[in-house]
Enzyme design. Structure first.
Site, PDB file in Angstrom:
ATOM      1  N   ARG A  87       1.090  18.072   4.962  1.00 27.38           N
ATOM      2  CA  ARG A  87       1.335  18.497   6.338  1.00 27.38           C
ATOM      3  C   ARG A  87       0.001  18.645   7.054  1.00 27.38           C
ATOM      4  O   ARG A  87      -1.006  19.011   6.436  1.00 27.38           O
ATOM      5  CB  ARG A  87       2.075  19.841   6.356  1.00 27.38           C
ATOM      6  N   HIS A 132       2.379   9.880  10.724  1.00 25.28           N
ATOM      7  CA  HIS A 132       3.403  10.617   9.964  1.00 25.28           C
ATOM      8  C   HIS A 132       4.598   9.701   9.618  1.00 25.28           C
ATOM      9  O   HIS A 132       5.728   9.982  10.010  1.00 25.28           O
ATOM     10  CB  HIS A 132       3.877  11.857  10.744  1.00 25.28           C
TER      11      HIS A 132
HETATM   12  P1  NDP Z   1       8.513  20.148  -3.908  1.00 24.99           P
HETATM   13  O1  NDP Z   1       8.966  21.446  -3.384  1.00 24.99           O
HETATM   14  O2  NDP Z   1       9.402  19.374  -4.830  1.00 24.99           O
HETATM   15  O3  NDP Z   1       7.126  20.356  -4.709  1.00 24.99           O
HETATM   16  C1  NDP Z   1       6.079  21.120  -4.208  1.00 24.99           C
HETATM   17  C2  NDP Z   1       4.951  21.158  -5.236  1.00 24.99           C
HETATM   18  O4  NDP Z   1       3.834  21.857  -4.672  1.00 24.99           O
HETATM   19  C3  NDP Z   1       5.341  21.918  -6.501  1.00 24.99           C
HETATM   20  O5  NDP Z   1       4.751  21.296  -7.638  1.00 24.99           O
HETATM   21  C4  NDP Z   1       4.704  23.284  -6.274  1.00 24.99           C
HETATM   22  O6  NDP Z   1       4.353  23.993  -7.452  1.00 24.99           O
HETATM   23  C5  NDP Z   1       3.450  22.896  -5.546  1.00 24.99           C
HETATM   24  N1  NDP Z   1       2.924  24.038  -4.804  1.00 24.99           N
HETATM   25  C6  NDP Z   1       3.533  24.762  -3.824  1.00 24.99           C
HETATM   26  N2  NDP Z   1       2.753  25.783  -3.450  1.00 24.99           N
HETATM   27  C7  NDP Z   1       1.633  25.695  -4.209  1.00 24.99           C
HETATM   28  C8  NDP Z   1       0.464  26.483  -4.305  1.00 24.99           C
HETATM   29  N3  NDP Z   1       0.272  27.583  -3.531  1.00 24.99           N
HETATM   30  N4  NDP Z   1      -0.470  26.137  -5.208  1.00 24.99           N
HETATM   31  C9  NDP Z   1      -0.290  25.050  -6.006  1.00 24.99           C
HETATM   32  N5  NDP Z   1       0.805  24.263  -5.964  1.00 24.99           N
HETATM   33  C10 NDP Z   1       1.755  24.586  -5.069  1.00 24.99           C
HETATM   34  O7  NDP Z   1       8.102  19.256  -2.666  1.00 24.99           O
HETATM   35  P2  NDP Z   1       8.143  17.666  -2.508  1.00 24.99           P
HETATM   36  O8  NDP Z   1       7.375  17.043  -3.601  1.00 24.99           O
HETATM   37  O9  NDP Z   1       9.536  17.192  -2.294  1.00 24.99           O
HETATM   38  O10 NDP Z   1       7.419  17.491  -1.081  1.00 24.99           O
HETATM   39  C11 NDP Z   1       6.089  17.927  -0.885  1.00 24.99           C
HETATM   40  C12 NDP Z   1       5.714  17.851   0.583  1.00 24.99           C
HETATM   41  O11 NDP Z   1       5.516  16.509   0.997  1.00 24.99           O
HETATM   42  C13 NDP Z   1       6.764  18.334   1.590  1.00 24.99           C
HETATM   43  O12 NDP Z   1       6.840  19.744   1.636  1.00 24.99           O
HETATM   44  C14 NDP Z   1       6.220  17.762   2.888  1.00 24.99           C
HETATM   45  O13 NDP Z   1       5.269  18.651   3.438  1.00 24.99           O
HETATM   46  C15 NDP Z   1       5.499  16.491   2.426  1.00 24.99           C
HETATM   47  N6  NDP Z   1       6.192  15.294   2.915  1.00 24.99           N
HETATM   48  C16 NDP Z   1       5.500  14.438   3.744  1.00 24.99           C
HETATM   49  C17 NDP Z   1       6.110  13.309   4.232  1.00 24.99           C
HETATM   50  C18 NDP Z   1       5.358  12.358   5.090  1.00 24.99           C
HETATM   51  O14 NDP Z   1       5.963  11.412   5.631  1.00 24.99           O
HETATM   52  N7  NDP Z   1       4.062  12.509   5.252  1.00 24.99           N
HETATM   53  C19 NDP Z   1       7.501  12.957   3.877  1.00 24.99           C
HETATM   54  C20 NDP Z   1       8.109  13.894   2.990  1.00 24.99           C
HETATM   55  C21 NDP Z   1       7.471  15.032   2.544  1.00 24.99           C
HETATM   56  P3  NDP Z   1       5.471  24.414  -8.553  1.00 24.99           P
HETATM   57  O15 NDP Z   1       5.780  23.115  -9.277  1.00 24.99           O
HETATM   58  O16 NDP Z   1       4.771  25.378  -9.395  1.00 24.99           O
HETATM   59  O17 NDP Z   1       6.638  24.954  -7.777  1.00 24.99           O
HETATM   60  C1  OXD Z   2       9.667  15.099   5.656  1.00 24.64           C
HETATM   61  C2  OXD Z   2       8.784  14.334   6.527  1.00 24.64           C
HETATM   62  O1  OXD Z   2       9.365  16.270   5.366  1.00 24.64           O
HETATM   63  O2  OXD Z   2       9.218  13.291   7.057  1.00 24.64           O
HETATM   64  O3  OXD Z   2      10.699  14.556   5.225  1.00 24.64           O
HETATM   65  O4  OXD Z   2       7.628  14.700   6.700  1.00 24.64           O
END
Ligand code: NDP
Ligand code: OXD
Length: 308
Positions: A223, A271
């Site tokens: 993000r 994005h």
């Molecule tokens: P998930 O919720 O499946 O995974 C999040 C991961 O981040 C987990 O491994 C979690 O740790 C880790 N995490 C969260 N907080 C922390 C922290 N404080 N310190 C270390 N690790 C942390 O999310 P997704 O993989 O599905 O998606 C990730 C992000 O990708 C979305 O939230 C979004 O912001 C972004 N995204 C961007 C898109 C784009 O087009 N650019 C499209 C889709 C998503 P733990 O395993 O321990 O819970």
């Molecule tokens: C999502 C994105 O979170 O598009 O799905 O960023």
């Protein structure tokens, strides 16, 4: 029982067609048409309407139309309302494509060759095999793990970082703030796939960049508010970082004249790393509605206390 969709209306029309084919018993409305509000049990939105509890007094499930949920103020949603995000195969596949493309572009020095082409300069640089390149992923969730699975097939040395301890074949796993610096010290290409939370806001800052070896590069697909823009510009200027692929910024869109637009060491996209795909998203939403009706666990249920 009815469903309201409040996001991109073009994709909404596709959702409507899919609902009509797969779940004709669930009346489907595209915002601002909400039908009879009392009948609405399910709402899918990128940004929720104001005063959701009053507008939809019988709401049972709230779906994010994206994988991230940081665009929601969770505190204004009814505390008992389950919030479900998109962790559907289409959005995962899109992210795997984009992150792999970006890692390969940095691995094979594409930003340098784009600059050289503009200058009509023919200069070859040494090619290193993937097995000599260390790629680390911040965030080992649905997307981070899928990206690592793909990168593994290309032979990169892999590491990943999460909040709680993970174990992934062929990936050196690090957990928590205290282990972050150790991972960064052994990283050539860093991929940010974290959710935006209070803990991760601003995480891509000058301090983090200083832990990376000189000349490392960045793929930012989490993000916008993870990244301190000035810190990235400073690191690129000093050579601390060699290049970056940036898909998300704060604000979006970037204002005219922002230094990222024309920066020779930044590949910028608006994005689009991934997008929810109606076919697979509707499948997952309908599966979740069935799970909810059967009292079974929901896929992609957000843990409000963690903020993701
Ligand atoms: P998930 O919720 O499946 O995974 C999040 C991961 O981040 C987990 O491994 C979690 O740790 C880790 N995490 C969260 N907080 C922390 C922290 N404080 N310190 C270390 N690790 C942390 O999310 P997704 O993989 O599905 O998606 C990730 C992000 O990708 C979305 O939230 C979004 O912001 C972004 N995204 C961007 C898109 C784009 O087009 N650019 C499209 C889709 C998503 P733990 O395993 O321990 O819970
Ligand atoms: C999502 C994105 O979170 O598009 O799905 O960023």
């Amino acid at each position: 029982m009815a469903f309201v969709y409040k996001a991109d209306p073009v994709r909404g029309a596709e959702w409507a067609r899919l609902f009509a084919a797969k779940a004709p018993d669930i009346p489907f409305h595209i915002w601002p048409d909400i039908g009879e509000p009392d009948r609405v049990r399910y709402l899918a939105a990128w940004v929720p309407p104001q005063d959701i509890e009053r507008q939809f007094p019988n709401l049972e499930l709230f779906f994010s139309t994206g994988a991230g949920i940081d665009q929601f103020d969770l505190t204004v949603l009814p505390p008992e309302l389950p919030v479900v995000r998109m962790a559907e195969p289409g959005v995962v596949a899109g992210m795997v494509e984009y992150a792999t493309m970006a890692v390969l572009a940095l691995h094979r020095d594409l930003p340098t060759y784009i600059r050289q082409q503009r200058e009509a300069r023919w200069a070859a640089h040494r090619v290193y095999p993937a097995s000599k390149r260390r790629v680390s992923v911040l965030g080992l969730g649905v997307l981070g793990c899928a990206v690592l699975d793909q990168l593994r097939t290309l032979g990169f040395q892999l590491a990943g970082w999460s909040r709680t301890r993970r174990q992934i074949d062929g990936v050196a796993c690090y957990a928590g703030r205290e282990e972050l610096a150790a991972m960064l010290a052994g990283t050539d290409i860093l991929v940010c796939l974290l959710p935006l939370t209070q803990e991760t806001r601003g995480i891509l800052d000058s301090k983090l960049f200083q832990h990376l070896p000189r000349g490392a590069s960045l793929v930012h697909v989490g993000r916008g508010a993870h990244l301190d823009h000035q810190a990235l510009l400073d690191a690129l200027e000093s050579g601390g970082l060699s290049s970056a692929v940036v898909d998300v910024t704060d604000p979006e869109p970037l204002p005219a004249g922002h230094p990222f637009w024309a920066h020779p060491k930044i590949l910028l996209t608006p994005h689009i790393a991934s997008m929810t795909q109606p076919e697979t998203a509707v499948e997952q939403v309908l599966d979740n509605i069935r799970c909810h009706q059967a009292g079974a666990p929901l896929m992609g249920l957000v843990d409000r206390s963690r903020g993701y």
